[in-house]
Design a protein around this motif. Structure first.
Motif, PDB file in Angstrom:
ATOM      1  N   PRO A  29       0.817  -1.219   0.000  1.00 34.23           N
ATOM      2  CA  PRO A  29       0.000   0.000   0.000  1.00 34.23           C
ATOM      3  C   PRO A  29       0.850   1.268   0.000  1.00 34.23           C
ATOM      4  O   PRO A  29       2.071   1.220   0.172  1.00 34.23           O
ATOM      5  N   LEU A  30       0.165   2.386  -0.168  1.00 33.74           N
ATOM      6  CA  LEU A  30       0.835   3.689  -0.157  1.00 33.74           C
ATOM      7  C   LEU A  30       1.446   3.947   1.216  1.00 33.74           C
ATOM      8  O   LEU A  30       0.746   3.876   2.233  1.00 33.74           O
ATOM      9  N   PRO A  31       2.768   4.215   1.282  1.00 33.35           N
ATOM     10  CA  PRO A  31       3.398   4.510   2.587  1.00 33.35           C
ATOM     11  C   PRO A  31       2.786   5.766   3.217  1.00 33.35           C
ATOM     12  O   PRO A  31       2.324   6.665   2.513  1.00 33.35           O
ATOM     13  N   ASP A  32       2.787   5.808   4.555  1.00 32.59           N
ATOM     14  CA  ASP A  32       2.259   6.996   5.229  1.00 32.59           C
ATOM     15  C   ASP A  32       3.303   8.117   5.228  1.00 32.59           C
ATOM     16  O   ASP A  32       4.426   7.945   4.739  1.00 32.59           O
ATOM     17  N   GLN A  33       2.918   9.274   5.772  1.00 33.84           N
ATOM     18  CA  GLN A  33       3.792  10.452   5.725  1.00 33.84           C
ATOM     19  C   GLN A  33       5.108  10.212   6.462  1.00 33.84           C
ATOM     20  O   GLN A  33       6.167  10.654   6.027  1.00 33.84           O
ATOM     21  N   GLN A  34       5.048   9.502   7.581  1.00 34.47           N
ATOM     22  CA  GLN A  34       6.267   9.220   8.347  1.00 34.47           C
ATOM     23  C   GLN A  34       7.220   8.338   7.555  1.00 34.47           C
ATOM     24  O   GLN A  34       8.442   8.545   7.551  1.00 34.47           O
ATOM     25  N   ALA A  35       6.650   7.347   6.839  1.00 36.78           N
ATOM     26  CA  ALA A  35       7.477   6.460   6.012  1.00 36.78           C
ATOM     27  C   ALA A  35       8.114   7.248   4.867  1.00 36.78           C
ATOM     28  O   ALA A  35       9.263   7.002   4.494  1.00 36.78           O
ATOM     29  N   LEU A  36       7.363   8.214   4.325  1.00 34.20           N
ATOM     30  CA  LEU A  36       7.928   9.073   3.268  1.00 34.20           C
ATOM     31  C   LEU A  36       9.133   9.834   3.799  1.00 34.20           C
ATOM     32  O   LEU A  36      10.214   9.836   3.179  1.00 34.20           O
ATOM     33  N   LEU A  37       8.980  10.466   4.959  1.00 30.80           N
ATOM     34  CA  LEU A  37      10.073  11.268   5.527  1.00 30.80           C
ATOM     35  C   LEU A  37      11.301  10.410   5.802  1.00 30.80           C
ATOM     36  O   LEU A  37      12.437  10.854   5.625  1.00 30.80           O
ATOM     37  N   SER A  38      11.077   9.168   6.232  1.00 26.77           N
ATOM     38  CA  SER A  38      12.194   8.263   6.511  1.00 26.77           C
ATOM     39  C   SER A  38      12.891   7.812   5.228  1.00 26.77           C
ATOM     40  O   SER A  38      14.085   7.507   5.241  1.00 26.77           O
ATOM     41  N   ALA A  39      12.135   7.759   4.123  1.00 23.03           N
ATOM     42  CA  ALA A  39      12.676   7.226   2.864  1.00 23.03           C
ATOM     43  C   ALA A  39      13.386   8.273   2.011  1.00 23.03           C
ATOM     44  O   ALA A  39      14.185   7.925   1.142  1.00 23.03           O
ATOM     45  N   ILE A  40      13.109   9.563   2.254  1.00 26.15           N
ATOM     46  CA  ILE A  40      13.698  10.607   1.404  1.00 26.15           C
ATOM     47  C   ILE A  40      15.219  10.605   1.558  1.00 26.15           C
ATOM     48  O   ILE A  40      15.735  10.785   2.667  1.00 26.15           O
ATOM     49  N   PRO A  41      15.971  10.418   0.461  1.00 27.93           N
ATOM     50  CA  PRO A  41      17.437  10.460   0.556  1.00 27.93           C
ATOM     51  C   PRO A  41      17.924  11.847   1.008  1.00 27.93           C
ATOM     52  O   PRO A  41      17.318  12.870   0.672  1.00 27.93           O
ATOM     53  N   ALA A  42      19.010  11.860   1.760  1.00 26.27           N
ATOM     54  CA  ALA A  42      19.537  13.110   2.330  1.00 26.27           C
ATOM     55  C   ALA A  42      19.750  14.213   1.292  1.00 26.27           C
ATOM     56  O   ALA A  42      19.416  15.377   1.561  1.00 26.27           O
ATOM     57  N   PRO A  43      20.284  13.919   0.084  1.00 25.77           N
ATOM     58  CA  PRO A  43      20.499  15.011  -0.882  1.00 25.77           C
ATOM     59  C   PRO A  43      19.206  15.741  -1.269  1.00 25.77           C
ATOM     60  O   PRO A  43      19.220  16.945  -1.527  1.00 25.77           O
ATOM     61  N   PHE A  44      18.066  15.025  -1.292  1.00 23.74           N
ATOM     62  CA  PHE A  44      16.792  15.661  -1.633  1.00 23.74           C
ATOM     63  C   PHE A  44      16.346  16.604  -0.519  1.00 23.74           C
ATOM     64  O   PHE A  44      15.843  17.697  -0.786  1.00 23.74           O
ATOM     65  N   MET A  45      16.532  16.176   0.732  1.00 27.24           N
ATOM     66  CA  MET A  45      16.208  17.045   1.871  1.00 27.24           C
ATOM     67  C   MET A  45      17.092  18.296   1.854  1.00 27.24           C
ATOM     68  O   MET A  45      16.628  19.411   2.055  1.00 27.24           O
ATOM     69  N   LEU A  46      18.375  18.084   1.581  1.00 29.57           N
ATOM     70  CA  LEU A  46      19.339  19.181   1.553  1.00 29.57           C
ATOM     71  C   LEU A  46      18.997  20.183   0.452  1.00 29.57           C
ATOM     72  O   LEU A  46      19.050  21.402   0.660  1.00 29.57           O
ATOM     73  N   ALA A  47      18.611  19.674  -0.720  1.00 28.48           N
ATOM     74  CA  ALA A  47      18.290  20.548  -1.854  1.00 28.48           C
ATOM     75  C   ALA A  47      17.120  21.465  -1.515  1.00 28.48           C
ATOM     76  O   ALA A  47      17.149  22.669  -1.810  1.00 28.48           O
ATOM     77  N   THR A  48      16.092  20.920  -0.879  1.00 32.25           N
ATOM     78  CA  THR A  48      14.923  21.729  -0.504  1.00 32.25           C
ATOM     79  C   THR A  48      15.314  22.782   0.525  1.00 32.25           C
ATOM     80  O   THR A  48      14.911  23.942   0.424  1.00 32.25           O
ATOM     81  N   ASP A  49      16.106  22.381   1.527  1.00 29.24           N
ATOM     82  CA  ASP A  49      16.525  23.325   2.569  1.00 29.24           C
ATOM     83  C   ASP A  49      17.349  24.464   1.986  1.00 29.24           C
ATOM     84  O   ASP A  49      17.148  25.636   2.337  1.00 29.24           O
ATOM     85  N   VAL A  50      18.275  24.138   1.084  1.00 30.21           N
ATOM     86  CA  VAL A  50      19.133  25.163   0.484  1.00 30.21           C
ATOM     87  C   VAL A  50      18.305  26.145  -0.333  1.00 30.21           C
ATOM     88  O   VAL A  50      18.498  27.368  -0.256  1.00 30.21           O
ATOM     89  N   ASN A  51      17.340  25.630  -1.109  1.00 28.04           N
ATOM     90  CA  ASN A  51      16.493  26.505  -1.910  1.00 28.04           C
ATOM     91  C   ASN A  51      15.720  27.490  -1.043  1.00 28.04           C
ATOM     92  O   ASN A  51      15.645  28.678  -1.342  1.00 28.04           O
ATOM     93  N   SER A  52      15.138  26.999   0.054  1.00 25.84           N
ATOM     94  CA  SER A  52      14.348  27.882   0.919  1.00 25.84           C
ATOM     95  C   SER A  52      15.242  28.887   1.649  1.00 25.84           C
ATOM     96  O   SER A  52      14.871  30.050   1.825  1.00 25.84           O
ATOM     97  N   LEU A  53      16.449  28.452   2.060  1.00 30.58           N
ATOM     98  CA  LEU A  53      17.381  29.372   2.727  1.00 30.58           C
ATOM     99  C   LEU A  53      17.830  30.485   1.788  1.00 30.58           C
ATOM    100  O   LEU A  53      17.878  31.658   2.172  1.00 30.58           O
ATOM    101  N   ASN A  54      18.139  30.127   0.543  1.00 26.67           N
ATOM    102  CA  ASN A  54      18.548  31.138  -0.439  1.00 26.67           C
ATOM    103  C   ASN A  54      17.452  32.171  -0.653  1.00 26.67           C
ATOM    104  O   ASN A  54      17.705  33.373  -0.681  1.00 26.67           O
ATOM    105  N   SER A  55      16.220  31.694  -0.788  1.00 26.41           N
ATOM    106  CA  SER A  55      15.094  32.599  -1.053  1.00 26.41           C
ATOM    107  C   SER A  55      14.883  33.546   0.126  1.00 26.41           C
ATOM    108  O   SER A  55      14.707  34.752  -0.065  1.00 26.41           O
ATOM    109  N   SER A  56      14.907  33.014   1.353  1.00 25.69           N
ATOM    110  CA  SER A  56      14.651  33.867   2.512  1.00 25.69           C
ATOM    111  C   SER A  56      15.785  34.864   2.726  1.00 25.69           C
ATOM    112  O   SER A  56      15.551  36.017   3.097  1.00 25.69           O
ATOM    113  N   ALA A  57      17.037  34.455   2.457  1.00 22.91           N
ATOM    114  CA  ALA A  57      18.178  35.371   2.617  1.00 22.91           C
ATOM    115  C   ALA A  57      18.075  36.533   1.637  1.00 22.91           C
ATOM    116  O   ALA A  57      18.299  37.695   2.001  1.00 22.91           O
TER     117      ALA A  57
END
Length: 202
Positions: free
Chosen positions: A33-61
């Motif tokens: 079945p479709l994984p729940d939100q917690q399973a999604l967060l656990s499965a996201i590879p670190a580079p994808f998390m980092l890319a999103t964080d960097v984009n938001s930090l650049n925009s806010s700065a």
């Protein structure tokens, strides 16, 4: 969004604007079945998390600097150059996540889902792991989708996917990217019309 019907998926697919454009994606079927939100967060590879964080930090700065007026121009330029270096490095790291054996190109994409030509058929409601790699170092997204439809098509199967399990910040990234692409296409069409008009006048 665990046990959706085809009708509910079809409605979800219409929730956001999509643009006809080719970006690189990886699609892997998932057993079960479709994984729940917690399973999604656990499965996201670190580079994808980092890319999103960097984009938001650049925009806010950069937004903060805009409030400082003209004095901030040189500092903003410097920060943009540093951000560009980080983007290039992130782009390289993200590309290591791109699996050639499950790589496809979208026909369209947006905040709700995407369409692409698959080499093998997928069943409606099939759960899939999706990695999307946006153009121009605009980021990358990891999410879970479900197959809305799969029809025979020249060279394979036309698949429509709905992003059923995705972080909100990643959905916003896809919405922005699709709108940017739409504005680029509209600008190109306007320039082509102007060029055609100028050619006709000569």
């Amino acid at each position: 969004m665990s046990d959706l019907t085809i009708q509910q998926l079809a409605e979800a697919y219409q929730d956001y604007f999509s643009v006809g454009h080719s970006i690189s994606i990886n699609v892997q079927p998932v057993d079960g079945p479709l994984p729940d939100q917690q399973a999604l967060l656990s499965a996201i590879p670190a580079p994808f998390m980092l890319a999103t964080d960097v984009n938001s930090l650049n925009s806010s700065a950069l937004r903060s600097l805009n409030r400082l007026g003209e004095l901030a121009d040189e500092l903003a330029n410097y920060l943009q150059q540093q951000a560009r270096k980080i983007d290039l490095l992130l782009h390289y790291v993200l590309r290591q996540q791109d699996d050639a054996s499950s790589r496809f190109s979208t026909l369209s994409f947006g905040g709700s889902g995407c369409s692409y030509i698959a080499s093998a058929p997928l069943q409606p409601l099939q759960v899939v792991e999706v990695k999307l790699f946006l153009d121009n170092n605009e980021g990358a997204v990891f999410c879970y989708g479900q197959v809305l439809s799969c029809q025979p098509h020249a060279g394979g199967y036309l698949v429509q996917l709905v992003f059923s399990r995705i972080r909100e910040e990643d959905r916003e990234l896809l919405v922005r990217a699709s709108l940017h692409q739409q504005s680029r296409l509209l600008k190109q069409k306007a320039e082509q019309r102007q060029q055609a008009s100028a050619d006709n006048q000569h």
